[in-house]
Write an enzyme that holds these catalytic residues in place. Sequence first.
Site, PDB file in Angstrom:
ATOM      1  N   GLY A 293       2.217   1.892  10.888  1.00 18.88           N
ATOM      2  CA  GLY A 293       3.167   2.996  10.785  1.00 18.88           C
ATOM      3  C   GLY A 293       3.843   3.346  12.095  1.00 18.88           C
ATOM      4  O   GLY A 293       4.464   4.403  12.215  1.00 18.88           O
TER       5      GLY A 293
ATOM      6  N   GLY B 224       2.731  -1.242   4.295  1.00 20.31           N
ATOM      7  CA  GLY B 224       2.780   0.175   3.958  1.00 20.31           C
ATOM      8  C   GLY B 224       4.213   0.617   3.729  1.00 20.31           C
ATOM      9  O   GLY B 224       4.785   0.395   2.662  1.00 20.31           O
ATOM     10  N   GLY B 225       4.802   1.204   4.753  1.00 20.32           N
ATOM     11  CA  GLY B 225       6.144   1.795   4.649  1.00 20.32           C
ATOM     12  C   GLY B 225       7.171   0.902   3.974  1.00 20.32           C
ATOM     13  O   GLY B 225       7.922   1.363   3.099  1.00 20.32           O
TER      14      GLY B 225
ATOM     15  N   SER C 246       3.134  -2.462  10.313  1.00 15.34           N
ATOM     16  CA  SER C 246       4.589  -2.520  10.540  1.00 15.34           C
ATOM     17  C   SER C 246       5.226  -3.853  10.158  1.00 15.34           C
ATOM     18  O   SER C 246       6.186  -4.290  10.790  1.00 15.34           O
ATOM     19  CB  SER C 246       4.924  -2.146  11.992  1.00 15.34           C
ATOM     20  OG  SER C 246       4.508  -0.819  12.259  1.00 15.34           O
TER      21      SER C 246
ATOM     22  N   ASN D 107       0.864  -1.183   0.000  1.00  9.45           N
ATOM     23  CA  ASN D 107       0.000   0.000   0.000  1.00  9.45           C
ATOM     24  C   ASN D 107       0.898   1.229   0.000  1.00  9.45           C
ATOM     25  O   ASN D 107       1.516   1.545   1.017  1.00  9.45           O
ATOM     26  CB  ASN D 107      -0.885  -0.038   1.252  1.00  9.45           C
ATOM     27  CG  ASN D 107      -1.705   1.233   1.421  1.00  9.45           C
ATOM     28  OD1 ASN D 107      -1.785   2.062   0.512  1.00  9.45           O
ATOM     29  ND2 ASN D 107      -2.308   1.388   2.594  1.00  9.45           N
ATOM     30  N   TRP D 108       0.974   1.880  -1.135  1.00  8.71           N
ATOM     31  CA  TRP D 108       1.919   3.000  -1.262  1.00  8.71           C
ATOM     32  C   TRP D 108       1.393   4.284  -0.623  1.00  8.71           C
ATOM     33  O   TRP D 108       2.115   5.256  -0.525  1.00  8.71           O
ATOM     34  CB  TRP D 108       2.236   3.253  -2.742  1.00  8.71           C
ATOM     35  CG  TRP D 108       3.041   2.158  -3.388  1.00  8.71           C
ATOM     36  CD1 TRP D 108       3.433   0.964  -2.826  1.00  8.71           C
ATOM     37  CD2 TRP D 108       3.566   2.163  -4.721  1.00  8.71           C
ATOM     38  NE1 TRP D 108       4.169   0.235  -3.725  1.00  8.71           N
ATOM     39  CE2 TRP D 108       4.265   0.941  -4.908  1.00  8.71           C
ATOM     40  CE3 TRP D 108       3.513   3.064  -5.787  1.00  8.71           C
ATOM     41  CZ2 TRP D 108       4.901   0.619  -6.102  1.00  8.71           C
ATOM     42  CZ3 TRP D 108       4.142   2.743  -6.980  1.00  8.71           C
ATOM     43  CH2 TRP D 108       4.833   1.541  -7.136  1.00  8.71           C
ATOM     44  N   LYS D 109       0.130   4.297  -0.245  1.00  8.57           N
ATOM     45  CA  LYS D 109      -0.483   5.500   0.359  1.00  8.57           C
ATOM     46  C   LYS D 109      -0.190   6.724  -0.521  1.00  8.57           C
ATOM     47  O   LYS D 109      -0.226   6.611  -1.744  1.00  8.57           O
ATOM     48  CB  LYS D 109       0.016   5.667   1.796  1.00  8.57           C
ATOM     49  CG  LYS D 109      -0.179   4.368   2.611  1.00  8.57           C
ATOM     50  CD  LYS D 109       0.036   4.539   4.076  1.00  8.57           C
ATOM     51  CE  LYS D 109      -0.173   3.192   4.765  1.00  8.57           C
ATOM     52  NZ  LYS D 109      -0.091   3.272   6.215  1.00  8.57           N
TER      53      LYS D 109
ATOM     54  N   GLU E  97      -6.776   4.508   7.810  1.00 11.48           N
ATOM     55  CA  GLU E  97      -6.657   5.960   7.573  1.00 11.48           C
ATOM     56  C   GLU E  97      -7.947   6.526   6.981  1.00 11.48           C
ATOM     57  O   GLU E  97      -8.322   7.665   7.246  1.00 11.48           O
ATOM     58  CB  GLU E  97      -5.433   6.233   6.685  1.00 11.48           C
ATOM     59  CG  GLU E  97      -4.144   6.072   7.488  1.00 11.48           C
ATOM     60  CD  GLU E  97      -3.001   5.426   6.741  1.00 11.48           C
ATOM     61  OE1 GLU E  97      -2.943   5.502   5.504  1.00 11.48           O
ATOM     62  OE2 GLU E  97      -2.131   4.830   7.425  1.00 11.48           O
TER      63      GLU E  97
ATOM     64  N   GLU F 163      -5.623  -5.278  10.433  1.00 17.00           N
ATOM     65  CA  GLU F 163      -4.568  -4.301  10.700  1.00 17.00           C
ATOM     66  C   GLU F 163      -4.881  -3.572  11.994  1.00 17.00           C
ATOM     67  O   GLU F 163      -5.662  -2.612  11.996  1.00 17.00           O
ATOM     68  CB  GLU F 163      -4.488  -3.276   9.567  1.00 17.00           C
ATOM     69  CG  GLU F 163      -4.172  -3.862   8.211  1.00 17.00           C
ATOM     70  CD  GLU F 163      -3.607  -2.804   7.275  1.00 17.00           C
ATOM     71  OE1 GLU F 163      -2.457  -2.934   6.869  1.00 17.00           O
ATOM     72  OE2 GLU F 163      -4.318  -1.827   6.970  1.00 17.00           O
TER      73      GLU F 163
ATOM     74  N   HIS G  26      -9.525   1.102   4.810  1.00 13.40           N
ATOM     75  CA  HIS G  26      -8.233   1.237   5.486  1.00 13.40           C
ATOM     76  C   HIS G  26      -8.382   2.124   6.724  1.00 13.40           C
ATOM     77  O   HIS G  26      -9.197   3.045   6.729  1.00 13.40           O
ATOM     78  CB  HIS G  26      -7.200   1.835   4.526  1.00 13.40           C
ATOM     79  CG  HIS G  26      -5.822   1.813   5.100  1.00 13.40           C
ATOM     80  ND1 HIS G  26      -5.359   2.806   5.933  1.00 13.40           N
ATOM     81  CD2 HIS G  26      -4.825   0.900   5.011  1.00 13.40           C
ATOM     82  CE1 HIS G  26      -4.128   2.497   6.317  1.00 13.40           C
ATOM     83  NE2 HIS G  26      -3.781   1.355   5.774  1.00 13.40           N
TER      84      HIS G  26
HETATM   85  P1  PGA Z   1       2.662   0.051   7.662  1.00 13.67           P
HETATM   86  O1  PGA Z   1       1.221   0.284   7.016  1.00 13.67           O
HETATM   87  O2  PGA Z   1       3.207  -1.231   7.072  1.00 13.67           O
HETATM   88  O3  PGA Z   1       3.480   1.248   7.279  1.00 13.67           O
HETATM   89  O4  PGA Z   1       2.481  -0.067   9.142  1.00 13.67           O
HETATM   90  C1  PGA Z   1       0.358  -0.795   6.809  1.00 13.67           C
HETATM   91  C2  PGA Z   1      -0.929  -0.283   6.195  1.00 13.67           C
HETATM   92  O5  PGA Z   1      -1.338   0.840   6.502  1.00 13.67           O
HETATM   93  O6  PGA Z   1      -1.550  -0.975   5.393  1.00 13.67           O
END
Ligand code: PGA
Length: 249
Positions: free
Chosen positions: A172, A233-234, A212, A9-11, A96, A166, A94
């Site tokens: 994050g 994500g990251g 994470s 997930n590149w956000k 967010e 999640e 998600h």
């Molecule tokens: P993260 O994000 O790996 O940076 O914790 C995961 C996500 O939001 O899907």
Amino acid sequence: MRTPLIAGNWKMHLNLTEAAELAAAVARVAEACPDREVMIAPPFTSLARVREVCGERLILAGQNVCWEEKGAFTGEIAPPMLRELGCRMVIIGHSERRHVFGEDDQMINRRLRGAMAHGLVPILCIGETLEERDAGRTMEVLERQVRQGLDQVGLEDPARLVIAYEPVWAIGTGKTATTAQAQEAHEFVRGLLADTGEKNIAEGTRILYGGSVNAANVDDIMAQADVDGALVGGASLSAETFERIIRFA
Ligand code: PGA
């Protein structure tokens, strides 16, 4: 029986050039690992460019989608628009979207049904906040998010849906759930699927862990019986790190 899925997930990251470079690198890894599926969800604005380098195996996804197929919905993207850009999957609900943009279970359900109606495979994201976990409400929250998220959804084919657990406190933050916490939540969610659908839905639906995930912890997380993949994500923004995650042991 459940093909592992590693999803990036590149956000809201990367410009067009960076996006195309990273996608090309990930596409090469996806070609080299035929026993697992690999997906990326770039920002909408990069989809057309990224599509050119995805090849056959790398699955392209949107980060969200509207429930309507067209109309006065400023700022939204319709399911046929994602399909036209080659997307096969879409992230929905998600944390967010839920916590920064206020999307609730009803809206998430509409988005999910809209996606499915147009042949997109949704990744329904669920997860408790730290406050909810500390109050002992984790399973209650997951149950509500699954039941309301899948309301009025006829589940027939397990390949048509993916769920991602999640925990909000792990996204994050560098904190991951323990493998036992992840397995407990995944097993619980699989049990919910058994209640709502056919036995093959519970057994065949992939449940990803997210929060994470990195090169150092992916092997332990993926070793859990009910963990079928990762939503990253990251760590999906680095070709080297994401390759290591895709090549989990
Ligand atoms: P993260 O994000 O790996 O940076 O914790 C995961 C996500 O939001 O899907």
